[in-house]
Each structure stands twice: as C-alpha cells, then as structure tokens.
Design a protein around this motif. Structure first.
Motif, mmCIF file in Angstrom:
data_model
loop_
_atom_site.group_PDB
_atom_site.id
_atom_site.type_symbol
_atom_site.label_atom_id
_atom_site.label_comp_id
_atom_site.label_asym_id
_atom_site.label_seq_id
_atom_site.Cartn_x
_atom_site.Cartn_y
_atom_site.Cartn_z
ATOM 1 N N UNK A 149 0.841 -1.205 0.000
ATOM 2 C CA UNK A 149 0.000 0.000 0.000
ATOM 3 C C UNK A 149 0.876 1.254 0.000
ATOM 4 N N UNK A 150 2.032 1.177 0.675
ATOM 5 C CA UNK A 150 2.915 2.352 0.736
ATOM 6 C C UNK A 150 3.312 2.814 -0.656
ATOM 7 N N UNK A 151 3.613 1.886 -1.544
ATOM 8 C CA UNK A 151 4.003 2.231 -2.907
ATOM 9 C C UNK A 151 2.774 2.629 -3.738
ATOM 10 N N UNK A 152 1.651 1.989 -3.496
ATOM 11 C CA UNK A 152 0.433 2.332 -4.231
ATOM 12 C C UNK A 152 -0.008 3.762 -3.928
ATOM 13 N N UNK A 153 0.175 4.189 -2.685
ATOM 14 C CA UNK A 153 -0.182 5.560 -2.318
ATOM 15 C C UNK A 153 0.704 6.556 -3.059
ATOM 16 N N UNK A 190 8.121 3.622 -7.530
ATOM 17 C CA UNK A 190 8.030 3.317 -6.108
ATOM 18 C C UNK A 190 8.767 2.049 -5.729
ATOM 19 N N UNK A 191 8.565 0.984 -6.476
ATOM 20 C CA UNK A 191 9.258 -0.275 -6.163
ATOM 21 C C UNK A 191 10.764 -0.140 -6.425
ATOM 22 N N UNK A 192 11.121 0.662 -7.436
ATOM 23 C CA UNK A 192 12.539 0.921 -7.675
ATOM 24 C C UNK A 192 13.186 1.633 -6.507
ATOM 25 N N UNK A 193 12.442 2.549 -5.898
ATOM 26 C CA UNK A 193 12.934 3.282 -4.732
ATOM 27 C C UNK A 193 13.152 2.347 -3.550
ATOM 28 N N UNK A 194 12.192 1.452 -3.332
ATOM 29 C CA UNK A 194 12.325 0.495 -2.231
ATOM 30 C C UNK A 194 13.538 -0.411 -2.458
ATOM 31 N N UNK A 223 8.131 -7.878 -8.586
ATOM 32 C CA UNK A 223 7.144 -6.814 -8.731
ATOM 33 C C UNK A 223 7.549 -5.834 -9.835
ATOM 34 N N UNK A 224 8.827 -5.486 -9.872
ATOM 35 C CA UNK A 224 9.315 -4.575 -10.903
ATOM 36 C C UNK A 224 9.152 -5.197 -12.288
ATOM 37 N N UNK A 225 9.454 -6.488 -12.402
ATOM 38 C CA UNK A 225 9.314 -7.176 -13.692
ATOM 39 C C UNK A 225 7.857 -7.161 -14.158
ATOM 40 N N UNK A 226 6.926 -7.419 -13.225
ATOM 41 C CA UNK A 226 5.499 -7.417 -13.577
ATOM 42 C C UNK A 226 5.061 -6.027 -14.026
ATOM 43 N N UNK A 227 5.458 -5.006 -13.251
ATOM 44 C CA UNK A 227 5.029 -3.640 -13.554
ATOM 45 C C UNK A 227 5.647 -3.152 -14.862
ATOM 46 N N UNK A 228 6.911 -3.488 -15.113
ATOM 47 C CA UNK A 228 7.567 -3.097 -16.360
ATOM 48 C C UNK A 228 6.840 -3.703 -17.556
ATOM 49 N N UNK A 229 6.518 -4.984 -17.466
ATOM 50 C CA UNK A 229 5.810 -5.653 -18.558
ATOM 51 C C UNK A 229 4.444 -5.021 -18.796
ATOM 52 N N UNK A 276 19.830 2.649 -8.517
ATOM 53 C CA UNK A 276 19.233 3.959 -8.282
ATOM 54 C C UNK A 276 17.743 3.972 -8.555
ATOM 55 N N UNK A 277 17.059 4.916 -7.938
ATOM 56 C CA UNK A 277 15.643 5.101 -8.229
ATOM 57 C C UNK A 277 15.493 5.625 -9.653
ATOM 58 N N UNK A 278 14.449 5.202 -10.367
ATOM 59 C CA UNK A 278 14.298 5.601 -11.771
ATOM 60 C C UNK A 278 14.292 7.101 -11.997
ATOM 61 N N UNK A 279 13.651 7.868 -11.095
ATOM 62 C CA UNK A 279 13.592 9.306 -11.303
ATOM 63 C C UNK A 279 14.967 9.947 -11.201
ATOM 64 N N UNK A 280 15.854 9.390 -10.366
ATOM 65 C CA UNK A 280 17.211 9.912 -10.247
ATOM 66 C C UNK A 280 18.062 9.488 -11.435
ATOM 67 N N UNK A 281 17.905 8.229 -11.843
ATOM 68 C CA UNK A 281 18.680 7.735 -12.980
ATOM 69 C C UNK A 281 18.304 8.454 -14.273
#
Length: 307
Positions: A149-153, A190-194, A223-229, A276-281
């Motif tokens: 939920x933390x990432x969904x928010x 979000x998941x990248x940040x975690x 989770x990242x693989x699922x979301x990326x796809x 790194x987090x995607x927004x920083x990269x």
C-alpha cells in the motif's frame, strides 16, 4: 569586543545556512515529477493554446510547491531515522543545518500558497491538490508502514497530478490507457525506490524505515518485472488506440523509445549495479535522458506536425 563584533556575522551565517538548508529540503530537482501535469495538454492536442498552457503551468507550479511542503514535513517527521541512513543523515534537518521550527512554518506556508493557487486556476484542481495533501499526510503518519500500500499511495500521487491537468484542459481526446500507463510507471518508480533503499542499507534497512523489513530483493525484482511488462503493454495499447490517440496508429513509432527506457533501467540495476531510483537515474544517466527527450519530441511531432 571580539565576541560582540562577531555576533552579526554569526547570525548572518546561521540565517544563510537555514535558507540554503530549506531550499535543499524543498528538493527542487524532484519537481521533474510534476511535469506529468502537462500530459493532458500534450496528448489532448492543446499544447499550443496559450490560455490552457498558462493554466497548466500554474497548476504545475502549485504541485511543485505542495510537493516541497510534503518533503519538508516528511524530513521533519523522519529526522531520527534519517540520522541512521548513510546518505540521508546529511539532509539539512537530520544534520542540524535547518531549524525545525523554520521548516515546519515554511511547509505550512508553501501548502497554503499552493492550494490557493490551484483553486484560483480551477476549483477541481484545488480539490485534487487538497486530496494530494491529505494523501501525503496519511502516508507520513500511517500508510508508509503498510506493505505494498505504501508504494500504491505514492503512485496515486502521480495519478492526481494527471487528473489535475485533465480538469484544467477539459480533455476531449485523452485516452484512458494513459491513466493506466501513468499509474504503472509510478508503481515502477516506487518499487525501484524500495529496492534502492534495501541495497544501499543492507542489514540496517529496517532501522531506517520499518516497512523495509517487509520487503526483500526477490520480491521487489518480481514486482518490478510485472510492472515493467504491464507498462510496456499498456503503452502499446494506447499507441494503437486510434479513437483517442490524435496521431492514431502512428504513435506506435514511439513504442521503441518506451521499451528502451524500461530496458535501460533494468540494465543499470542488474548489470551495472547502480540500484538507483528511476527518477534519479533519468537525470543522471545520459542515454536515459537523451532517450526521454527523443520520445517527447517524437510525440509532439506525431501529434502536432505529422498530419
């Protein structure tokens, strides 16, 4: 005499440190996230309408100010945890550079100005900014301790930005698929940040952020693989959606840029070990930045110039 004469200099230095610390805590580099407000303007074919561009820019400014208010609030609440973090312990509040009372006052002022500005531009934009503020307060107090939920928010914050742009522009050709793409991309962030926090802190992760004890690298990688796809598939569906995409099926030409962006991030994480987090990269990695610029140019050309 010497101590008396040094007092004004010391006061000036302290004030300068506080203001520099306040600007750092506002995180102006993170304002790039609020550029998503322009999505409705661009993808609805109204980028070159001056009135709508101005209104969208004002809402963008409001989100920048409000997000800075939230960053200050979060840093104020997390001062003790941040002092245990190898990087975050240098943040102005955690290091003592920024006076906490000044920080709280600035956060309140920024929030007030941001919400007032949004209401002045468009009532519903103001409502959405209030929702964004309420969501972030709930996150800081409670929801950041609830796994997934933390990432969904956090992802919902990106969706609220898009919706604010939508109500300002009063869209006519904005595809529902873009809501899906934005939400999925935000989950990716979000998941990248975690994942970054887990890699950086290793065994001390839960001491800095308790919720990290509920995550591990295998789970986050899946989770990242699922979301990326899902992100890639959703964007492909959008680009093929001739009823709402103004460029019709020509938008398929932008799909390779999106694929490269997603693949490049995974390469940097799993091969280069940057974590790194995607927004920083996006800002730090030149190929990612160039690819993003080329994607934006391609979108504008296809929607506005290639008829």
């Amino acid at each position: 005499m010497s101590s008396t004469s040094s007092t004004p200099s010391t006061t000036l230095s302290s004030a300068r440190n506080n203001w520099v610390g306040l600007v750092r805590t506002m995180r102006p580099r993170q304002w790039i996230k609020s550029l998503i407000v322009y999505a409705a303007l661009v993808f609805d074919g109204k980028l070159f309408i001056p009135e709508l561009f101005l209104k969208t820019t004002l809402v963008f400014a409001a989100f920048c100010l409000l997000s800075s208010s939230v960053y200050i609030l979060n840093d104020w609440m997390d001062m003790e945890q941040d002092r245990q973090h190898p990087r975050k312990r240098f943040r102005p509040l955690a290091s003592g550079q920024l006076n906490p009372r000044l920080a709280v006052g600035a956060a309140g002022l920024l929030a007030l100005v941001a919400v007032a500005l949004a209401f002045w531009v468009e009532i519903w934009a103001g409502v959405l900014l209030l929702l964004y503020l309420a969501q972030n307060i709930a996150y800081s107090v409670w929801l950041k301790h609830v796994v997934i939920i933390d990432v969904m928010v956090l992802a919902a914050g990106f969706l609220l930005r898009v919706l604010a742009g939508v109500v300002v522009v009063q869209v006519q050709n904005f595809s529902p698929w873009l809501y899906v793409c934005v939400t999925l991309l935000a989950l990716f962030l979000g998941f990248g940040k975690r994942r970054q926090e887990l890699v950086l802190l290793e065994g001390e992760a839960s001491n800095h952020r308790a919720i990290l004890s509920e995550y591990n690298l295998p789970l986050l990688d899946q989770l990242i693989a699922v979301v990326v796809t899902a992100t890639f598939v959703a964007y492909t569906f959008y680009s093929f959606d001739a009823t709402t995409a103004l460029a019709h099926s020509k938008m398929l030409l932008t799909v390779p840029f999106v694929f490269y962006m997603l693949a490049r991030y995974l390469y940097l994480v799993h091969v280069k070990g940057l974590g790194g987090a995607p927004d920083e990269l996006l800002v730090e990695d030149r190929p990612l930045l160039i690819n993003s610029i080329l994607w934006a140019l391609a979108v504008i050309i296809l929607i506005y110039l290639w008829k």
